[in-house]
Design a protein around this motif. Structure first.
Motif, PDB file in Angstrom:
ATOM      1  N   LEU A  62       0.822  -1.212   0.000  1.00 39.57           N
ATOM      2  CA  LEU A  62       0.000   0.000   0.000  1.00 39.57           C
ATOM      3  C   LEU A  62       0.857   1.262   0.000  1.00 39.57           C
ATOM      4  CD1 LEU A  62      -2.842  -1.015   2.469  1.00 39.57           C
ATOM      5  CD2 LEU A  62      -3.107  -0.473   0.056  1.00 39.57           C
ATOM      6  N   VAL A  63       1.887   1.278   0.828  1.00 36.38           N
ATOM      7  CA  VAL A  63       2.772   2.440   0.861  1.00 36.38           C
ATOM      8  C   VAL A  63       3.452   2.621  -0.495  1.00 36.38           C
ATOM      9  CG1 VAL A  63       4.883   3.376   1.882  1.00 36.38           C
ATOM     10  CG2 VAL A  63       3.151   2.319   3.351  1.00 36.38           C
ATOM     11  N   ALA A  64       3.923   1.511  -1.073  1.00 38.20           N
ATOM     12  CA  ALA A  64       4.614   1.584  -2.357  1.00 38.20           C
ATOM     13  C   ALA A  64       3.695   2.067  -3.468  1.00 38.20           C
ATOM     14  CB  ALA A  64       5.193   0.215  -2.719  1.00 38.20           C
ATOM     15  N   MET A  65       2.429   1.674  -3.434  1.00 32.62           N
ATOM     16  CA  MET A  65       1.484   2.104  -4.467  1.00 32.62           C
ATOM     17  C   MET A  65       1.373   3.623  -4.507  1.00 32.62           C
ATOM     18  SD  MET A  65      -1.532  -0.736  -4.041  1.00 32.62           S
ATOM     19  CE  MET A  65      -1.249  -2.447  -4.502  1.00 32.62           C
ATOM     20  N   LEU A  66       1.273   4.239  -3.334  1.00 34.32           N
ATOM     21  CA  LEU A  66       1.137   5.694  -3.285  1.00 34.32           C
ATOM     22  C   LEU A  66       2.416   6.396  -3.719  1.00 34.32           C
ATOM     23  CD1 LEU A  66      -0.867   5.983   0.054  1.00 34.32           C
ATOM     24  CD2 LEU A  66      -1.752   6.103  -2.289  1.00 34.32           C
ATOM     25  N   LEU A  67       3.568   5.774  -3.456  1.00 32.02           N
ATOM     26  CA  LEU A  67       4.836   6.366  -3.877  1.00 32.02           C
ATOM     27  C   LEU A  67       5.121   6.099  -5.349  1.00 32.02           C
ATOM     28  CD1 LEU A  67       7.079   5.432  -0.797  1.00 32.02           C
ATOM     29  CD2 LEU A  67       5.981   7.628  -1.298  1.00 32.02           C
ATOM     30  N   ALA A  68       4.596   5.004  -5.883  1.00 32.94           N
ATOM     31  CA  ALA A  68       4.887   4.640  -7.263  1.00 32.94           C
ATOM     32  C   ALA A  68       4.189   5.557  -8.262  1.00 32.94           C
ATOM     33  CB  ALA A  68       4.469   3.190  -7.527  1.00 32.94           C
ATOM     34  N   GLY A  69       3.039   6.113  -7.885  1.00 34.73           N
ATOM     35  CA  GLY A  69       2.310   6.979  -8.810  1.00 34.73           C
ATOM     36  C   GLY A  69       3.140   8.144  -9.317  1.00 34.73           C
ATOM     37  N   PRO A  70       3.738   8.950  -8.431  1.00 39.75           N
ATOM     38  CA  PRO A  70       4.604  10.042  -8.910  1.00 39.75           C
ATOM     39  C   PRO A  70       5.792   9.554  -9.735  1.00 39.75           C
ATOM     40  CG  PRO A  70       4.006  10.380  -6.612  1.00 39.75           C
ATOM     41  CD  PRO A  70       3.534   9.012  -6.977  1.00 39.75           C
ATOM     42  N   VAL A  72       5.842   6.966 -11.751  1.00 42.56           N
ATOM     43  CA  VAL A  72       5.319   6.649 -13.081  1.00 42.56           C
ATOM     44  C   VAL A  72       5.089   7.924 -13.880  1.00 42.56           C
ATOM     45  CG1 VAL A  72       3.301   5.754 -14.296  1.00 42.56           C
ATOM     46  CG2 VAL A  72       4.345   4.419 -12.465  1.00 42.56           C
ATOM     47  N   ASP A  73       4.510   8.944 -13.244  1.00 40.41           N
ATOM     48  CA  ASP A  73       4.234  10.191 -13.949  1.00 40.41           C
ATOM     49  C   ASP A  73       5.525  10.918 -14.348  1.00 40.41           C
ATOM     50  OD1 ASP A  73       1.485   9.893 -13.845  1.00 40.41           O
ATOM     51  OD2 ASP A  73       1.315  10.871 -11.897  1.00 40.41           O
ATOM     52  N   ARG A  74       6.556  10.761 -13.544  1.00 41.18           N
ATOM     53  CA  ARG A  74       7.804  11.460 -13.837  1.00 41.18           C
ATOM     54  C   ARG A  74       8.685  10.706 -14.835  1.00 41.18           C
ATOM     55  NH1 ARG A  74      12.138  13.948  -9.437  1.00 41.18           N
ATOM     56  NH2 ARG A  74      13.626  14.731 -10.986  1.00 41.18           N
ATOM     57  N   TYR A  75       8.813   9.389 -14.638  1.00 44.64           N
ATOM     58  CA  TYR A  75       9.770   8.629 -15.444  1.00 44.64           C
ATOM     59  C   TYR A  75       9.131   7.745 -16.513  1.00 44.64           C
ATOM     60  CZ  TYR A  75      13.013   9.990 -11.753  1.00 44.64           C
ATOM     61  OH  TYR A  75      13.776  10.701 -10.869  1.00 44.64           O
ATOM     62  N   VAL A 337      -1.711  10.092 -14.663  1.00 48.57           N
ATOM     63  CA  VAL A 337      -2.329   8.772 -14.635  1.00 48.57           C
ATOM     64  C   VAL A 337      -1.717   7.922 -13.531  1.00 48.57           C
ATOM     65  CG1 VAL A 337      -2.566   6.615 -15.924  1.00 48.57           C
ATOM     66  CG2 VAL A 337      -3.031   8.799 -17.042  1.00 48.57           C
ATOM     67  N   GLY A 338      -0.401   8.019 -13.346  1.00 47.76           N
ATOM     68  CA  GLY A 338       0.247   7.219 -12.322  1.00 47.76           C
ATOM     69  C   GLY A 338      -0.308   7.503 -10.941  1.00 47.76           C
ATOM     70  N   ARG A 339      -0.437   8.775 -10.587  1.00 43.62           N
ATOM     71  CA  ARG A 339      -0.963   9.139  -9.269  1.00 43.62           C
ATOM     72  C   ARG A 339      -2.414   8.683  -9.118  1.00 43.62           C
ATOM     73  NH1 ARG A 339       2.387  13.410 -10.702  1.00 43.62           N
ATOM     74  NH2 ARG A 339       3.899  14.075  -9.109  1.00 43.62           N
ATOM     75  N   ALA A 340      -3.206   8.891 -10.164  1.00 43.70           N
ATOM     76  CA  ALA A 340      -4.619   8.508 -10.097  1.00 43.70           C
ATOM     77  C   ALA A 340      -4.779   7.001  -9.948  1.00 43.70           C
ATOM     78  CB  ALA A 340      -5.351   9.007 -11.343  1.00 43.70           C
TER      79      ALA A 340
END
Length: 411
Positions: A62-70, A72-75, A337-340
């Motif tokens: 769960l923690v990783a999911m919230l961190l992974a969104g930014p 994905v959007d950046r890289y 999209v990554g954050r959403a």
């Protein structure tokens, strides 16, 4: 309806790569789950400590999911998937080699972080590939994930039957599966710009994120109803309907087969009905399925189990398309999209993990049929809130094409 152009070779290759990622991710989770009894025996964990380990995996994810969104959007989802796919499989080796409970607890969190990050990255990439296709294809990816999970479980069972140690099987998975990701990673496609229609009608930030949160609640409802079937279908058949011990597990098997089949074949249905009508139908079917399950307790003994089986099958058919439809709509709605997707995935994952546990407390205080009223109500939430949420996040969508924008053209 106009004929859609054929996708280019890069897009077709990317679709194959995403199929590979979902299948390998399913194998990893399947082998981890199937290897838990051996892990429990090796470290003498017991139910409470083993349950804590599973919660720690979920917390890390769960923690990783919230961190992974930014990230994905950046890289880009492609770059993050490239790295996190193999890594998620490598990290299985931590719990496999853990010398004791405390080390297992720490390494379980790390393993969960790997799973959560790749979940967000590859789901984001799947909706990008769908955008290039110009037609629904996401549901089949989730069906292939289920097949991968079954394959992982079968490989573990076959290995144990052949006399191999459970620890050895997990170590082998951590060594072999990462290399299997590499050819799939090479197939992943380039980043795709948000569709012109979405760019032209992008909702304001606060409004859009509010709607994303609503769809997160719908994902929570769908996953809670799914988790209830996973954890309680067989027990309902045995405890409430007094089914034969050999027949009771078929309740979940029927649900799982129905869900996997519809996910593999459900994309043409969404293409025909559109996302709004598909998710409404999904919620209605799931609610009707749970109604049959609850009614089975009042059916004559000879037909009670059959009635419940029909209900679980109908619930599986309905719930199969909920998450793919939501992910596709969020992915087609514009920027970030990554954050959403990270937010929606975290909502859904919470429902899948916490929901069944909460039902256990309700069943302990009242009864299991009373507890199963809760997922039935949440299925109604999917039917009532899912359609308006998707229509709101895609305000210009046409009825038959409300989840997929027009395909990207090569320049």
């Amino acid at each position: 309806m106009h004929k859609l152009p054929r996708p280019d070779r890069v897009t077709v290759r990317a679709r194959m790569g995403v199929f590979g990622y979902f299948f390998l991710l399913g194998i990893t989770v399947g082998m981890w789950s199937a290897g838990l009894p051996a892990l429990n025996e090796r470290l003498d964990l017991g139910p409470a400590r083993l349950g804590t380990v599973l919660l720690l995996v979920a917390a890390g994810a769960l923690v990783a999911m919230l961190l992974a969104g930014p990230l994905v959007d950046r890289y880009s989802s492609r770059r993050v998937s490239w790295f996190t796919g193999p890594l998620s499989a490598v990290l299985v080796i931590g719990p496999a080699l853990a010398p004791g409970y405390l080390w297992l607890a720490v390494l379980a969190v790390v393993f969960g972080i790997g799973l959560g990050t790749v979940e967000v990255a590859i789901n984001a990439h799947s909706v990008e590939v769908e955008r290039r296709y110009g037609r629904p294809i996401v549901s089949a990816f989730h069906g292939v994930w289920s097949l991968g999970g079954a394959a992982g479980g079968l490989m573990t069972a076959a290995g144990l039957q052949a006399g191999l140690d459970g620890q050895v099987l997990l170590i082998a998975a951590a060594v072999v599966v990462p290399f299997a990701y590499l050819p799939c990673a090479r197939l992943l496609g380039p980043a795709v710009e948000p569709p012109r229609a979405a760019q032209a009608t992008l909702l304001s930030g606060t409004t859009r994120w509010g709607i994303v949160a609503v769809l997160g609640v719908v994902a929570f409802a769908g996953h809670l109803s799914e988790g209830a079937a996973m954890d309680w279908a067989a027990l309902h058949a045995r405890w409430v309907l007094d089914a034969d011990p050999a027949l009771a597990p078929l309740a979940y098997t029927i649900f799982s087969v129905a869900m996997t089949t519809v996910r593999l074949l459900g994309d043409p249905l969404r293409a025909r009905l559109g996302a709004v009508r598909t998710i409404r139908l999904a919620g209605v079917l799931a609610a009707c399925g749970y109604a049959l399950v609850l009614a089975a307790g009042a059916v004559p003994a000879g037909l009670a189990v059959v009635c419940a089986w029909a209900g679980w099958g109908l619930a599986g058919v309905g719930l199969a398309t909920v998450i793919p439809v939501i992910f596709s709509a969020v992915g087609a709605s514009g920027d970030s999209v990554g954050r959403a997707l990270a937010l929606v995935t975290a909502f859904g994952y919470t429902g899948l993990l916490a929901g069944p546990a909460a039902l256990g407390f309700v069943a302990e205080s009242f009864s299991l049929p009373a507890a199963l009223v809760i997922p039935a109500v949440f299925a109604v939430v999917v039917a009532v809130a899912g359609g308006p949420g998707i229509r709101a996040i895609l305000p210009t969508a046409r009825p038959a094409e409300d989840a997929v924008p027009e395909p990207a053209t090569d320049r």
